[in-house]
Write an enzyme that holds these catalytic residues in place. Structure first.
Site: not given
Length: 215
Positions: A8-10, A16, A44-46, A48, A113-114, A117, A144, A168-169
């Site tokens: 995952d990214l964020d 971010t 988080k992970g959801v 937009r 990642s969701a 960007n 997710k 994942e976070d």
């Protein structure tokens, strides 16, 4: 045998998540409400779309389809104003080193990642060349906790789900990884991320070699 890492990214590679919180909170206030950092865990992970739907429930706001689309675009503008300031030094503790070590060991690396960007963020951090595949909000239909993003990541690496570890976070991300049949490393604590196989506060607390030995 583990052959691939799906990140995952964020909140895992870069923080971010705080940018998302700040931008979404401005949207909530524009709708006449507000929400807390604790509530923000649910975003988080959801995607937009689903994030804005959740915020509408919290604020009790009712808006048209046109206003809904405009608010999503506005949120992204506010978020990108913060993202463009990123650089490699903004990686979470040990994350950049962990990625380089995994690459050096020949482990396949993919992003799940969701965020739409994600390529921009990785480029700003000079990490784009490390990734063999990027699966983000532009490539999936189901967000997710549906496992689609990670299943596509494994497929892009040419691996079976059982050959991959997901980092994942978020609660939704952990659920996505496990329902997809993958080992999951939670970046956080068990009280928030129940269901992961191992936990670290940051990638810098371990190394690819140590992690594979532990599993």
């Amino acid at each position: 045998m583990i052959k691939g890492f799906l990140f995952d990214l964020d909140g895992v590679i870069v923080d971010t998540a705080v940018f998302h919180f700040q931008a979404w909170r401005r949207i909530a206030q524009k709708l006449g409400g507000d929400f807390t950092e604790v509530q923000n865990e649910q975003l988080k992970g959801v995607s937009r779309v689903d994030s804005l739907k959740t915020i509408m429930k919290w604020t009790g706001a009712t808006i048209s389809d046109e206003e809904f689309q405009a608010l999503m675009e506005l949120k992204n503008e506010w978020y990108l104003e913060l993202v463009i300031q990123l650089s490699a030094k903004d990686g979470l503790p040990g994350a950049v080193d962990f990625l380089h070590q995994a690459k050096a060991q020949g482990i396949g690396i993919a992003l799940g990642s969701a965020s739409k960007n994600a390529p921009l963020i990785l480029d700003k951090m000079n990490l784009l060349p490390l990734f063999d595949a990027i699966i983000d909000g532009n490539n999936v239909v189901n967000g997710k906790p549906h496992p689609e993003v990670f299943l596509k990541g494994a497929e892009a690496l040419g691996l079976a789900p059982a050959e991959c570890i997901v980092f994942e976070d978020s609660i939704a991300g952990v659920q996505a990884a496990k329902s997809g049949g993958m080992t999951c490393v939670g970046i956080g604590t068990p009280d928030i991320l129940g269901g992961a196989d191992l936990y670290f506060n940051a990638l810098g607390e371990t190394s690819p070699e140590e992690l594979l030995r532990a599993l």
